[in-house]
Scaffold this active site. Sequence first.
Site, PDB file in Angstrom:
ATOM      1  N   SER A  50      -9.412 -54.840  -5.900  1.00 48.89           N
ATOM      2  CA  SER A  50     -10.043 -54.634  -7.215  1.00 48.89           C
ATOM      3  C   SER A  50     -11.091 -55.703  -7.483  1.00 48.89           C
ATOM      4  O   SER A  50     -10.989 -56.837  -6.999  1.00 48.89           O
ATOM      5  CB  SER A  50      -8.945 -54.716  -8.270  1.00 48.89           C
ATOM      6  OG  SER A  50      -9.473 -54.916  -9.549  1.00 48.89           O
ATOM      7  N   TYR A  85      -0.792 -59.087 -12.197  1.00 49.60           N
ATOM      8  CA  TYR A  85      -1.328 -57.905 -11.510  1.00 49.60           C
ATOM      9  C   TYR A  85      -2.524 -58.308 -10.645  1.00 49.60           C
ATOM     10  O   TYR A  85      -2.590 -57.980  -9.452  1.00 49.60           O
ATOM     11  CB  TYR A  85      -1.749 -56.828 -12.535  1.00 49.60           C
ATOM     12  CG  TYR A  85      -2.735 -55.837 -11.969  1.00 49.60           C
ATOM     13  CD1 TYR A  85      -2.318 -54.802 -11.148  1.00 49.60           C
ATOM     14  CD2 TYR A  85      -4.114 -55.974 -12.216  1.00 49.60           C
ATOM     15  CE1 TYR A  85      -3.229 -53.924 -10.596  1.00 49.60           C
ATOM     16  CE2 TYR A  85      -5.030 -55.096 -11.665  1.00 49.60           C
ATOM     17  CZ  TYR A  85      -4.588 -54.071 -10.864  1.00 49.60           C
ATOM     18  OH  TYR A  85      -5.495 -53.218 -10.304  1.00 49.60           O
ATOM     19  N   LYS A 128      -3.303 -58.512  -6.279  1.00 51.20           N
ATOM     20  CA  LYS A 128      -4.444 -58.005  -5.497  1.00 51.20           C
ATOM     21  C   LYS A 128      -4.975 -59.116  -4.593  1.00 51.20           C
ATOM     22  O   LYS A 128      -5.208 -58.914  -3.392  1.00 51.20           O
ATOM     23  CB  LYS A 128      -5.559 -57.498  -6.425  1.00 51.20           C
ATOM     24  CG  LYS A 128      -5.202 -56.245  -7.197  1.00 51.20           C
ATOM     25  CD  LYS A 128      -5.029 -55.033  -6.268  1.00 51.20           C
ATOM     26  CE  LYS A 128      -4.588 -53.788  -6.974  1.00 51.20           C
ATOM     27  NZ  LYS A 128      -4.103 -52.728  -6.094  1.00 51.20           N
TER      28      LYS A 128
HETATM   29  N1  UFG Z   1     -11.963 -51.112 -23.941  1.00 52.37           N
HETATM   30  C1  UFG Z   1     -12.100 -50.866 -25.284  1.00 52.37           C
HETATM   31  N2  UFG Z   1     -11.137 -50.115 -25.895  1.00 52.37           N
HETATM   32  C2  UFG Z   1     -10.075 -49.600 -25.224  1.00 52.37           C
HETATM   33  C3  UFG Z   1      -9.947 -49.850 -23.841  1.00 52.37           C
HETATM   34  C4  UFG Z   1     -10.907 -50.620 -23.235  1.00 52.37           C
HETATM   35  O1  UFG Z   1     -13.037 -51.321 -25.927  1.00 52.37           O
HETATM   36  O2  UFG Z   1      -9.224 -48.936 -25.849  1.00 52.37           O
HETATM   37  C5  UFG Z   1     -12.991 -51.914 -23.255  1.00 52.37           C
HETATM   38  C6  UFG Z   1     -12.426 -53.173 -22.669  1.00 52.37           C
HETATM   39  O3  UFG Z   1     -12.381 -54.194 -23.649  1.00 52.37           O
HETATM   40  C7  UFG Z   1     -13.403 -53.456 -21.540  1.00 52.37           C
HETATM   41  C8  UFG Z   1     -13.857 -52.066 -21.112  1.00 52.37           C
HETATM   42  O4  UFG Z   1     -13.528 -51.195 -22.183  1.00 52.37           O
HETATM   43  O5  UFG Z   1     -14.484 -54.154 -22.047  1.00 52.37           O
HETATM   44  C9  UFG Z   1     -13.172 -51.573 -19.857  1.00 52.37           C
HETATM   45  O6  UFG Z   1     -11.776 -51.688 -20.034  1.00 52.37           O
HETATM   46  P1  UFG Z   1     -10.714 -50.999 -19.067  1.00 52.37           P
HETATM   47  O7  UFG Z   1      -9.351 -51.393 -19.541  1.00 52.37           O
HETATM   48  O8  UFG Z   1     -11.011 -49.562 -18.925  1.00 52.37           O
HETATM   49  O9  UFG Z   1     -11.042 -51.657 -17.684  1.00 52.37           O
HETATM   50  P2  UFG Z   1     -11.054 -53.207 -17.275  1.00 52.37           P
HETATM   51  O10 UFG Z   1     -12.442 -53.524 -16.895  1.00 52.37           O
HETATM   52  O11 UFG Z   1     -10.382 -54.081 -18.240  1.00 52.37           O
HETATM   53  O12 UFG Z   1     -10.030 -53.071 -16.110  1.00 52.37           O
HETATM   54  C10 UFG Z   1     -10.398 -53.149 -14.826  1.00 52.37           C
HETATM   55  C11 UFG Z   1      -9.414 -52.372 -13.950  1.00 52.37           C
HETATM   56  C12 UFG Z   1      -8.123 -53.109 -13.826  1.00 52.37           C
HETATM   57  C13 UFG Z   1      -8.365 -54.562 -13.507  1.00 52.37           C
HETATM   58  C14 UFG Z   1      -9.214 -55.168 -14.569  1.00 52.37           C
HETATM   59  C15 UFG Z   1      -9.405 -56.626 -14.351  1.00 52.37           C
HETATM   60  O13 UFG Z   1      -9.180 -51.087 -14.480  1.00 52.37           O
HETATM   61  O14 UFG Z   1      -7.381 -52.525 -12.795  1.00 52.37           O
HETATM   62  O15 UFG Z   1     -10.461 -54.502 -14.547  1.00 52.37           O
HETATM   63  O16 UFG Z   1     -10.311 -57.190 -15.205  1.00 52.37           O
HETATM   64  F1  UFG Z   1      -7.237 -55.275 -13.452  1.00 52.37           F
END
Ligand code: UFG
Length: 343
Positions: A128, A153, A157
């Site tokens: 990831s 988590y 990775k």
């Molecule tokens: N977000 C919102 N509202 C929500 C959900 C997410 O505003 O309800 C925002 C988050 O703050 C972030 C963006 O959307 O800025 C993306 O969020 P996600 O949770 O969809 O994805 P992430 O980038 O946080 O997650 C990814 C991978 C994970 C990994 C993580 C590590 O999906 O597996 O990056 O940073 F662990």
Amino acid sequence: MSKKTVLVSGGAGFIGSHVTVELIAAGYDVVVADNFSNCDHTCFEGVKKITGREDLPLEVVDFCDAAATDALFAKYPIDAVIHFAAFKAVGESVAEPVKYYKNNLTSFLNVLETAQKRGGCNVLFSSSATVYGEPEKVPVTEQTPRQPATSPYGNTKTMCEDILRDTVKANGGKIKGILLRYFNPIGAHPSALIGELPRGVPNNLVPYITQTAIGKRECLNIFGNDYPTPDGTCQRDFIDIVDLAKAHVYAVTRMVEGKMKQDCEVFNVGTGRPLSVMELVNAFEKVNGVKLNYKFAPRRAGDITAIWADPTLAETEMGWKATRTIEETLKAAWAWECHLAGK
Ligand code: UFG
């Protein structure tokens, strides 16, 4: 040449099911293995429909069980294994680190131990972009230094990457490895027969959006609009799940056809295109003609401000490149949610 067999651990989940479809389309024999701890049979049934393969082998196996892992490798002539079987909720991993380390490390160690005992195998590990942490410079290349993980988590990775590298090194070319570092996989198969099926309240953005749009959730919280980005919301590299699945076919083919330049290789799997949370929300509304109820909320702990991939290496070395537009991807995500709702 006879057909090669690929074992897909966690093959009934979101990414695993899409990868299974693409492997079958590319002419591979696939064995799907899953313990269904975090998914039901919906996607596996969808895969059978899409591929027309009613006889697709399914093994209900927990890779934390070493004997069961051994038995699986004894039963099929496995040329390559793609290892997805793992827990993946960042927040839960902070609350229950032992559960995460035990499951995610043990299952991968069992796969490697079995591969070693059997004299070798090609191993593709699903890593990831989380290993890059908050990068100093974007886009990130495979040479961008990894940073200490911010969650158990994420740490699993990083640790599995190291475990695979060390195992490859110690096995004199008998075990080969590819680490694919995914950015943000979203969307669903264009057939709307397989897609993401989060249990409970979704953590990830796109399932939260589609569930809000369909009326399962009241309001999307956009976590933070005061980030140092053009519109104040976080930027990500949202990669279509079908594009991402195809990257696995390229990687497996590279391994089984002996085209690797090193025994352990790493590739970013992203589009190279940053998109902010706000841009994604706007694109979703526009392409699907739906109005989304959303509000700005405080930042979410642990979120990275901005990260996107430099995917050049995957293109020059493997010939893989993301091709689907964000509009196609968001349409597919919505079609999947509507399919689930029976609409
Ligand atoms: N977000 C919102 N509202 C929500 C959900 C997410 O505003 O309800 C925002 C988050 O703050 C972030 C963006 O959307 O800025 C993306 O969020 P996600 O949770 O969809 O994805 P992430 O980038 O946080 O997650 C990814 C991978 C994970 C990994 C993580 C590590 O999906 O597996 O990056 O940073 F662990």
